[in-house]
Enzyme design. Structure first.
Site, PDB file in Angstrom:
ATOM      1  N   SER A 131       0.850  -1.189   0.000  1.00 22.82           N
ATOM      2  CA  SER A 131       0.000   0.000   0.000  1.00 22.82           C
ATOM      3  C   SER A 131       0.883   1.235   0.000  1.00 22.82           C
ATOM      4  O   SER A 131       2.108   1.135   0.021  1.00 22.82           O
ATOM      5  CB  SER A 131      -0.898   0.010   1.231  1.00 22.82           C
ATOM      6  OG  SER A 131      -0.138   0.417   2.357  1.00 22.82           O
ATOM      7  N   LYS A 132       0.227   2.381   0.008  1.00 26.02           N
ATOM      8  CA  LYS A 132       0.935   3.668  -0.012  1.00 26.02           C
ATOM      9  C   LYS A 132       2.013   3.762   1.068  1.00 26.02           C
ATOM     10  O   LYS A 132       3.000   4.477   0.905  1.00 26.02           O
ATOM     11  CB  LYS A 132      -0.071   4.809   0.204  1.00 26.02           C
ATOM     12  CG  LYS A 132      -0.853   5.149  -1.047  1.00 26.02           C
ATOM     13  CD  LYS A 132      -0.114   6.211  -1.839  1.00 26.02           C
ATOM     14  CE  LYS A 132      -0.660   6.295  -3.252  1.00 26.02           C
ATOM     15  NZ  LYS A 132       0.364   6.567  -4.233  1.00 26.02           N
ATOM     16  N   ARG A 133       1.787   3.061   2.190  1.00 29.78           N
ATOM     17  CA  ARG A 133       2.769   3.106   3.270  1.00 29.78           C
ATOM     18  C   ARG A 133       4.142   2.638   2.798  1.00 29.78           C
ATOM     19  O   ARG A 133       5.163   3.000   3.357  1.00 29.78           O
ATOM     20  CB  ARG A 133       2.341   2.195   4.430  1.00 29.78           C
ATOM     21  CG  ARG A 133       1.255   2.771   5.311  1.00 29.78           C
ATOM     22  CD  ARG A 133       0.866   1.791   6.387  1.00 29.78           C
ATOM     23  NE  ARG A 133       0.263   0.587   5.809  1.00 29.78           N
ATOM     24  CZ  ARG A 133       0.777  -0.623   5.882  1.00 29.78           C
ATOM     25  NH1 ARG A 133       1.894  -0.836   6.505  1.00 29.78           N
ATOM     26  NH2 ARG A 133       0.160  -1.657   5.312  1.00 29.78           N
ATOM     27  N   HIS A 134       4.143   1.802   1.787  1.00 32.23           N
ATOM     28  CA  HIS A 134       5.420   1.258   1.313  1.00 32.23           C
ATOM     29  C   HIS A 134       6.064   2.132   0.248  1.00 32.23           C
ATOM     30  O   HIS A 134       7.044   1.751  -0.356  1.00 32.23           O
ATOM     31  CB  HIS A 134       5.212  -0.155   0.756  1.00 32.23           C
ATOM     32  CG  HIS A 134       4.660  -1.107   1.769  1.00 32.23           C
ATOM     33  ND1 HIS A 134       3.320  -1.409   1.841  1.00 32.23           N
ATOM     34  CD2 HIS A 134       5.268  -1.797   2.762  1.00 32.23           C
ATOM     35  CE1 HIS A 134       3.131  -2.278   2.837  1.00 32.23           C
ATOM     36  NE2 HIS A 134       4.291  -2.515   3.412  1.00 32.23           N
ATOM     37  N   GLY A 135       5.487   3.307   0.007  1.00 36.45           N
ATOM     38  CA  GLY A 135       6.041   4.176  -1.030  1.00 36.45           C
ATOM     39  C   GLY A 135       5.153   4.151  -2.254  1.00 36.45           C
ATOM     40  O   GLY A 135       3.964   3.835  -2.157  1.00 36.45           O
TER      41      GLY A 135
END
Ligand code: GLU
Length: 474
Positions: free
Chosen positions: A245-249
């Site tokens: 997800s976005k948390r991973h970039g």
């Protein structure tokens, strides 16, 4: 394979093309191309509220950039609504589907009750028992209805091309809705009707669709059509084992393009995300991947997305890309950094790229690693100064300056001869000369080979930089 496969990528245009979608598309593409089959594209835009033209454009753009050219025209699912309705009618006529007049509030209440009693919230079959005459009468009176599939008893199994045998008891599948009360088809019906229409032989898609497959198989059977083969591809997780997800970039393909990743690098990287050629090859061209790809090589476990590996791979591709192509990719950045104006000519730019491209992870680094080849201001890295600018370094650099001033034919070989001869005269290792030269010319203690660096920098600029270092570093 006896008949040529026909596969499709069927994204819902509700957002950008993310890595998972791109990989699903790529696996379909490789499978089709590797077996002389067809790779079709269907935009599943029946959900008018969540679908957008921008999302469709972003998906098409992302696929094109990656080089996943599809066969034929793009199919828009919303244009098949009439066909979906016919399929629903046919299923009703056959008795494989029935009208459900239950009002949504009643269904919601029953659902809640089931959940509170820890039962599966399946439809209780209230309308399943209506006779045709009763059903026709209610419909004729204008009462709203959805259409449900009559799932029946038994067990539905299939041999997944990735996971092997998978099955579900029909009692768990529910009499699922195939057409809503507004007459629109649900995903379950539309996807099957369209896959039939498009002659799809193999459905390769994400693991999140495994639970839909038995229902879809029942629809194929009821419609009297051969059931295609299914292969469900495991998820992509971040290095923390959580769903990507976005948390991973960055998760969208467009972001990667903007960040300086090359399409062939992503093509290669995504192909190896959950699939392996069965040997330890890593850098593989599109042709090599196409030749090697088999569904049996897809890993049954979730794939882990390692951004550092992608950077490494991108670096490999940058260093293998010809300088003209690289220049076309970074020309804008070169221009805004003043490097285009500062360059002697086009060859100067290409020669700089030839050296700069060795250790870049993203194309943007080509700019920072090329700067010192051009007459623009450079800064000295304080760490490098501390390491190099001590002891005899200033004195050595002064001697270097004199020697280089006398080099007429400014070539890599002549420069190397001159510096090595000086080191011998001074009875020191050449490194004692090379590091101060490197610091003065590049501002750092790491750069491409110093003789090629000097050759590309040019005599005038190199001597200027050395003078400058002698004057400013003290
Ligand atoms: N449109 C569905 C999705 O984006 C895919 C449907 C399918 O592959 O069967 O998840």
């Amino acid at each position: 394979m006896s008949t040529k496969p026909v596969v499709r990528f069927a994204p819902s245009p509700t957002g950008y093309l993310h890595l998972g979608g791109a990989r699903t598309a790529l696996f379909n593409y490789l499978f089709a191309r590797g077996h002389g089959g067809k790779f079709l594209l269907r935009i599943e835009d029946t959900d008018r509220e969540r679908s957008s033209a921008e999302a469709t454009a972003a998906i098409l753009d992302g696929l094109r950039w990656l080089g996943l050219d599809w066969d034929g025209q793009v199919v828009y699912q919303s244009q098949g609504v009439e066909r979906h309705r016919l399929a629903a009618s046919r299923l009703m006529e056959q008795g494989d589907a029935y009208r459900c007049f239950c009002p949504p509030e009643v269904l919601a209440r029953k659902r809640e009750l089931a959940i509170s009693e820890k039962r599966d919230p399946l439809y209780d079959g209230a309308c399943r028992k209506l006779s045709n005459a009763e059903s026709d009468k209610l419909a004729a009176s204008g009462k709203k209805f959805a259409v449900r599939f009559r799932t029946g008893e038994g067990r539905t199994t299939f041999d997944d091309l990735v996971h092997g045998r998978i099955g579900a008891d029909n009692s768990t599948l529910d009499d699922f809705i195939i057409q809503r009360s507004d007459g629109t088809p649900t995903y379950m019906l539309a996807v099957v009707a369209d896959d039939i229409e498009m002659g799809i032989t193999h459905i390769i898609r994400g693991d999140d669709h495994i639970s839909n497959t038995p229902k879809q198989i029942l629809l194929y059977r009821a419609l009297g059509r051969p059931v295609p083969r299914f292969g469900h591809v495991p998820l992509i997780l971040g290095t923390d084992k959580k769903r990507l997800s976005k948390r991973h970039g960055a998760t969208s393909l467009t972001e990667y393009r903007e960040q300086g990743f090359l399409a062939p690098a992503l093509f290669n990287f995504l192909a190896l995300l959950g699939w392996s050629p069965g040997d330890d090859r890593e850098i593989m061209s599109a042709d090599e991947l196409t030749a090697a790809f088999e569904l049996s090589g897809i890993n049954t476990r979730n794939a882990i997305f390692d951004p550092r590996k992608l950077e490494w791979m991108n670096g490999q591709y940058i260093s293998r890309t010809d300088n003209e192509t690289l220049l076309s990719l970074v020309r804008g950045q070169f221009e805004s950094e003043g490097l285009l104006a500062a360059a002697r000519d086009e060859n100067h730019l290409l020669a700089a790229l030839e050296l700069a491209k060795e250790r870049c992870r993203v194309t943007g680094e080509l700019v920072s690693r090329s700067r010192f080849f051009f007459p623009v201001e450079i800064e000295y890295d304080p760490q490098a100064v501390k390491k190099i600018w001590k002891g005899e370094a200033p004195r050595y650099l002064a001697s270097v300056k004199e020697v280089l001033a006398g080099v007429d034919h400014w070539s890599e070989a002549a420069l190397e001869n001159a510096i090595r001869a000086l080191a011998e005269n001074l009875q020191i290792g050449a490194g004692k000369l090379i590091q101060p030269i490197r610091l003065s010319v590049t501002g750092t203690n790491v750069s491409p080979g110093i003789f090629e660096t000097l050759a590309v920098t040019g005599k005038e600029l190199a001597l200027q930089r050395i003078e400058n270092a002698l004057a400013t570093l003290g």
